[in-house]
Scaffold this motif. Structure first.
Motif, PDB file in Angstrom:
ATOM      1  N   GLY A 151      34.903  57.792  40.555  1.00  0.00           N
ATOM      2  CA  GLY A 151      34.255  56.522  40.220  1.00  0.00           C
ATOM      3  C   GLY A 151      35.209  55.559  39.546  1.00  0.00           C
ATOM      4  O   GLY A 151      36.339  55.902  39.206  1.00  0.00           O
ATOM      5  N   ILE A 152      34.744  54.328  39.335  1.00  0.00           N
ATOM      6  CA  ILE A 152      35.577  53.324  38.693  1.00  0.00           C
ATOM      7  C   ILE A 152      35.417  53.405  37.172  1.00  0.00           C
ATOM      8  O   ILE A 152      34.488  54.033  36.685  1.00  0.00           O
ATOM      9  CB  ILE A 152      35.182  51.919  39.178  1.00  0.00           C
ATOM     10  CG1 ILE A 152      33.681  51.745  39.002  1.00  0.00           C
ATOM     11  CG2 ILE A 152      35.629  51.695  40.596  1.00  0.00           C
ATOM     12  CD1 ILE A 152      33.186  50.384  39.312  1.00  0.00           C
ATOM     13  N   VAL A 153      36.309  52.741  36.451  1.00  0.00           N
ATOM     14  CA  VAL A 153      36.287  52.791  34.983  1.00  0.00           C
ATOM     15  C   VAL A 153      36.029  51.394  34.434  1.00  0.00           C
ATOM     16  O   VAL A 153      36.773  50.457  34.747  1.00  0.00           O
ATOM     17  CB  VAL A 153      37.633  53.324  34.448  1.00  0.00           C
ATOM     18  CG1 VAL A 153      37.633  53.329  32.931  1.00  0.00           C
ATOM     19  CG2 VAL A 153      37.921  54.702  34.999  1.00  0.00           C
ATOM     20  N   THR A 154      34.988  51.254  33.632  1.00  0.00           N
ATOM     21  CA  THR A 154      34.695  49.947  33.044  1.00  0.00           C
ATOM     22  C   THR A 154      35.438  49.805  31.712  1.00  0.00           C
ATOM     23  O   THR A 154      35.899  50.792  31.128  1.00  0.00           O
ATOM     24  CB  THR A 154      33.190  49.768  32.783  1.00  0.00           C
ATOM     25  OG1 THR A 154      32.811  50.688  31.757  1.00  0.00           O
ATOM     26  CG2 THR A 154      32.361  50.011  34.037  1.00  0.00           C
ATOM     27  N   SER A 176      39.632  32.296  36.666  1.00  0.00           N
ATOM     28  CA  SER A 176      40.338  31.807  37.851  1.00  0.00           C
ATOM     29  C   SER A 176      39.594  32.307  39.078  1.00  0.00           C
ATOM     30  O   SER A 176      38.384  32.530  39.003  1.00  0.00           O
ATOM     31  CB  SER A 176      41.784  32.317  37.808  1.00  0.00           C
ATOM     32  OG  SER A 176      42.528  31.805  38.873  1.00  0.00           O
ATOM     33  N   SER A 177      40.309  32.501  40.203  1.00  0.00           N
ATOM     34  CA  SER A 177      39.617  33.019  41.389  1.00  0.00           C
ATOM     35  C   SER A 177      38.961  34.346  41.037  1.00  0.00           C
ATOM     36  O   SER A 177      37.900  34.683  41.545  1.00  0.00           O
ATOM     37  CB  SER A 177      40.589  33.176  42.560  1.00  0.00           C
ATOM     38  OG  SER A 177      41.722  33.897  42.151  1.00  0.00           O
ATOM     39  N   ALA A 178      39.585  35.106  40.147  1.00  0.00           N
ATOM     40  CA  ALA A 178      38.926  36.260  39.531  1.00  0.00           C
ATOM     41  C   ALA A 178      38.843  36.002  38.031  1.00  0.00           C
ATOM     42  O   ALA A 178      39.667  35.267  37.485  1.00  0.00           O
ATOM     43  CB  ALA A 178      39.716  37.527  39.801  1.00  0.00           C
ATOM     44  N   THR A 179      37.850  36.593  37.391  1.00  0.00           N
ATOM     45  CA  THR A 179      37.781  36.547  35.924  1.00  0.00           C
ATOM     46  C   THR A 179      38.367  37.858  35.424  1.00  0.00           C
ATOM     47  O   THR A 179      37.883  38.934  35.769  1.00  0.00           O
ATOM     48  CB  THR A 179      36.318  36.397  35.461  1.00  0.00           C
ATOM     49  OG1 THR A 179      35.825  35.160  35.964  1.00  0.00           O
ATOM     50  CG2 THR A 179      36.218  36.394  33.940  1.00  0.00           C
ATOM     51  N   ILE A 180      39.442  37.749  34.635  1.00  0.00           N
ATOM     52  CA  ILE A 180      40.174  38.952  34.235  1.00  0.00           C
ATOM     53  C   ILE A 180      40.315  39.000  32.721  1.00  0.00           C
ATOM     54  O   ILE A 180      40.747  38.017  32.105  1.00  0.00           O
ATOM     55  CB  ILE A 180      41.579  38.970  34.891  1.00  0.00           C
ATOM     56  CG1 ILE A 180      41.411  39.098  36.408  1.00  0.00           C
ATOM     57  CG2 ILE A 180      42.438  40.097  34.337  1.00  0.00           C
ATOM     58  CD1 ILE A 180      42.695  39.154  37.179  1.00  0.00           C
ATOM     59  N   MET A 181      39.922  40.139  32.132  1.00  0.00           N
ATOM     60  CA  MET A 181      40.196  40.337  30.716  1.00  0.00           C
ATOM     61  C   MET A 181      41.403  41.254  30.606  1.00  0.00           C
ATOM     62  O   MET A 181      41.389  42.384  31.094  1.00  0.00           O
ATOM     63  CB  MET A 181      39.020  40.954  29.969  1.00  0.00           C
ATOM     64  CG  MET A 181      39.358  41.150  28.495  1.00  0.00           C
ATOM     65  SD  MET A 181      38.099  41.923  27.470  1.00  0.00           S
ATOM     66  CE  MET A 181      36.894  40.644  27.277  1.00  0.00           C
ATOM     67  N   LEU A 186      36.419  41.248  36.405  1.00  0.00           N
ATOM     68  CA  LEU A 186      34.953  41.166  36.398  1.00  0.00           C
ATOM     69  C   LEU A 186      34.400  41.410  37.796  1.00  0.00           C
ATOM     70  O   LEU A 186      34.765  40.720  38.753  1.00  0.00           O
ATOM     71  CB  LEU A 186      34.514  39.787  35.877  1.00  0.00           C
ATOM     72  CG  LEU A 186      33.017  39.555  35.791  1.00  0.00           C
ATOM     73  CD1 LEU A 186      32.343  40.532  34.825  1.00  0.00           C
ATOM     74  CD2 LEU A 186      32.724  38.115  35.339  1.00  0.00           C
ATOM     75  N   ASP A 187      33.522  42.400  37.888  1.00  0.00           N
ATOM     76  CA  ASP A 187      32.788  42.651  39.138  1.00  0.00           C
ATOM     77  C   ASP A 187      31.476  41.884  39.017  1.00  0.00           C
ATOM     78  O   ASP A 187      30.576  42.277  38.271  1.00  0.00           O
ATOM     79  CB  ASP A 187      32.545  44.163  39.278  1.00  0.00           C
ATOM     80  CG  ASP A 187      31.725  44.490  40.523  1.00  0.00           C
ATOM     81  OD1 ASP A 187      31.147  43.566  41.130  1.00  0.00           O
ATOM     82  OD2 ASP A 187      31.670  45.680  40.880  1.00  0.00           O
ATOM     83  N   HIS A 188      31.383  40.770  39.752  1.00  0.00           N
ATOM     84  CA  HIS A 188      30.206  39.915  39.604  1.00  0.00           C
ATOM     85  C   HIS A 188      28.923  40.606  40.071  1.00  0.00           C
ATOM     86  O   HIS A 188      27.839  40.219  39.673  1.00  0.00           O
ATOM     87  CB  HIS A 188      30.409  38.599  40.376  1.00  0.00           C
ATOM     88  CG  HIS A 188      31.418  37.703  39.724  1.00  0.00           C
ATOM     89  ND1 HIS A 188      31.109  36.899  38.649  1.00  0.00           N
ATOM     90  CD2 HIS A 188      32.734  37.513  39.977  1.00  0.00           C
ATOM     91  CE1 HIS A 188      32.195  36.238  38.270  1.00  0.00           C
ATOM     92  NE2 HIS A 188      33.194  36.591  39.055  1.00  0.00           N
ATOM     93  N   SER A 189      29.057  41.651  40.888  1.00  0.00           N
ATOM     94  CA  SER A 189      27.837  42.305  41.380  1.00  0.00           C
ATOM     95  C   SER A 189      27.194  43.169  40.292  1.00  0.00           C
ATOM     96  O   SER A 189      25.994  43.379  40.299  1.00  0.00           O
ATOM     97  CB  SER A 189      28.124  43.135  42.636  1.00  0.00           C
ATOM     98  OG  SER A 189      28.968  44.216  42.314  1.00  0.00           O
ATOM     99  N   LEU A 219      38.587  48.356  35.205  1.00  0.00           N
ATOM    100  CA  LEU A 219      40.032  48.540  34.992  1.00  0.00           C
ATOM    101  C   LEU A 219      40.774  48.459  36.325  1.00  0.00           C
ATOM    102  O   LEU A 219      40.616  49.321  37.186  1.00  0.00           O
ATOM    103  CB  LEU A 219      40.284  49.899  34.322  1.00  0.00           C
ATOM    104  CG  LEU A 219      41.726  50.254  33.988  1.00  0.00           C
ATOM    105  CD1 LEU A 219      42.385  49.190  33.105  1.00  0.00           C
ATOM    106  CD2 LEU A 219      41.791  51.606  33.286  1.00  0.00           C
ATOM    107  N   THR A 220      41.558  47.404  36.485  1.00  0.00           N
ATOM    108  CA  THR A 220      42.289  47.205  37.743  1.00  0.00           C
ATOM    109  C   THR A 220      43.804  47.263  37.549  1.00  0.00           C
ATOM    110  O   THR A 220      44.552  47.483  38.497  1.00  0.00           O
ATOM    111  CB  THR A 220      41.945  45.830  38.366  1.00  0.00           C
ATOM    112  OG1 THR A 220      41.996  44.840  37.330  1.00  0.00           O
ATOM    113  CG2 THR A 220      40.558  45.841  38.984  1.00  0.00           C
ATOM    114  N   HIS A 221      44.260  47.008  36.321  1.00  0.00           N
ATOM    115  CA  HIS A 221      45.706  46.989  36.065  1.00  0.00           C
ATOM    116  C   HIS A 221      45.997  47.790  34.788  1.00  0.00           C
ATOM    117  O   HIS A 221      46.262  47.219  33.731  1.00  0.00           O
ATOM    118  CB  HIS A 221      46.215  45.560  35.849  1.00  0.00           C
ATOM    119  CG  HIS A 221      45.955  44.610  36.970  1.00  0.00           C
ATOM    120  ND1 HIS A 221      44.707  44.149  37.291  1.00  0.00           N
ATOM    121  CD2 HIS A 221      46.813  44.022  37.839  1.00  0.00           C
ATOM    122  CE1 HIS A 221      44.796  43.322  38.311  1.00  0.00           C
ATOM    123  NE2 HIS A 221      46.062  43.220  38.660  1.00  0.00           N
ATOM    124  N   PRO A 222      45.922  49.148  34.863  1.00  0.00           N
ATOM    125  CA  PRO A 222      46.222  49.933  33.662  1.00  0.00           C
ATOM    126  C   PRO A 222      47.719  49.902  33.360  1.00  0.00           C
ATOM    127  O   PRO A 222      48.545  49.856  34.272  1.00  0.00           O
ATOM    128  CB  PRO A 222      45.763  51.347  34.035  1.00  0.00           C
ATOM    129  CG  PRO A 222      45.777  51.384  35.517  1.00  0.00           C
ATOM    130  CD  PRO A 222      45.577  49.984  36.021  1.00  0.00           C
TER     131      PRO A 222
END
Ligand SMILES: O=P(O)(O)OC[C@H]1O[C@](O)(COP(=O)(O)O)[C@@H](O)[C@@H]1O
Length: 358
Positions: A25-28, A188-193, A206-209, A215-218
């Protein structure tokens, strides 16, 4: 596949990492901060959940069809004549974050670029938050990326006995070397924290769904050198000799890195810094313009945690002791070897500031 902080990291063909749980699974962000991940402590998790909520509201606002009205500057707000006028978006963003941090119960004081003085929130709040609620807001009407920048310190309990104004100020003037966490949210085109708790710099998209930051860039690692410099080049004739020589040298490919550098400048600090973290090189503003407390310290912390540097052109930003809340300074962020080469030119801080109109 490697394992860090309780999660596995899959490496794609492009070399990027993606965090996955044991079951694939993915990691929030919340999971990453929690007990199975970095375990930063429940109080910081609560603070971040409120900050995350505020930034999602701001992300929706900057993307709203109504912000073409909201984004306009209407001069001073608050007077009776202004009662029915929309507020500028950076003031709205400030209000949103203030209200969320107040509700969290975890923040003793918030110091914002938008406020003259720190706002005391709760005597027992364990944290101090400094922030620029919406940097680059002059770009809003053209839908150019903007961002929120924040830094988090522990409350200095030894100051608890002081009057509110005094302890609010002193807590907010802590040196960047004391940061517990910092980050930015890029709209921006993506919302990134992108954030750091002192053990690496990580970005969550941010996954808008679902409304989750994933976590996309560890463990972002800035390259030791890049091939991009980012600066407002129209100021060339106001720059000192050292900075002119440095830029002239690298754009001709005659620097220590024998490559011709390219220029990129969005004029939105979060966006320029985000690109620099991912692609390497330097993002700079050589004049006394950006703020030590709200911009330079939080971003330098992220740069260092990614293996990069944050400098005022002479030395390390995080070693400076702020003396004024809204103190401005020259700022140079980026790849370590590029920053060192730039500093070797000595004279890189712009002394003249004639009051630019755009
Ligand atoms: O006018 P310059 O020197 O290019 O400055 C641009 C910088 O100013 C900022 O817009 C911040 O300025 P403000 O705090 O006045 O909004 C940054 O986002 C950007 O990097």
């Amino acid at each position: 596949m490697s394992s860090r902080g309780g999660f596995d990291f899959k490496t794609s063909a492009s070399g990027n990492h993606r965090a996955v749980t044991d079951d694939g699974g993915i990691v929030t962000l919340m999971e990453y901060m929690g007990k199975g991940g970095e375990n930063v402590g429940d109080e910081l998790v609560v603070l971040f959940s409120h900050l995350e909520y505020a930034c999602k509201r701001i992300a929706a606002l900057v993307a709203s069809p109504f912000n073409s009205t909201l984004g306009k500057t209407f001069g001073a707000v608050g007077g009776s004549d202004d009662r029915d006028k929309p507020k500028p978006l950076d003031i709205v963003a400030n209000d949103i974050i203030l209200s969320s941090l107040r509700k969290s119960g975890k923040v003793s004081v918030m110091a914002s670029e938008e406020d003259d003085a720190p706002v005391w929130l709760a005597d027992d709040g364990p944290f101090v938050v400094v922030l620029d609620p919406l940097d680059g807001s002059r770009n809003i009407d053209a839908s150019i990326p903007t961002g929120t920048i924040f830094g988090i310190y522990n409350r200095l309990v030894e100051l608890d006995h002081l009057p509110v104004e005094e302890k609010g100020m002193l807590n907010s003037l802590q040196s960047g070397s004391k940061l517990v966490a910092s980050g930015y949210v890029l709209y921006s085109s993506a919302t990134i924290m992108c954030t750091s708790f002192g053990s690496g710099t990580h970005a969550f998209t941010l996954d808008h769904s679902t409304g989750d930051f994933i976590l996309t860039h560890p463990h972002i690692k800035i390259s030791s050198r890049g091939q991009i410099y980012s600066v407002n080049d129209a100021r060339y004739f106001d720059w000192p000799e050292g900075l002119r020589r440095y830029i002239d040298t690298v754009r001709q490919g005659k620097g220590q890195h024998p490559k011709k550098y390219s220029a990129r400048y969005i004029c939105s600090l979060v966006a320029d810094f985000h690109r620099t973290l991912l692609y390497g090189g330097l993002a700079m503003n050589p004049r006394d313009h950006l703020r030590l407390v709200y911009e330079a310290n939080p971003l330098s912390f992220l740069a260092e945690q990614a293996g990069g540097k944050g400098s005022d052109g002479k030395g390390r930003i995080l070693s400076l002791q702020p003396v004024k809340l809204h103190q401005r300074l020259p700022l140079f962020l980026g790849s370590p070897d590029d920053i060192e080469e730039l500093q070797s030119y000595g004279d890189v801080q712009q002394k003249v500031n004639p009051g630019y109109e755009v």
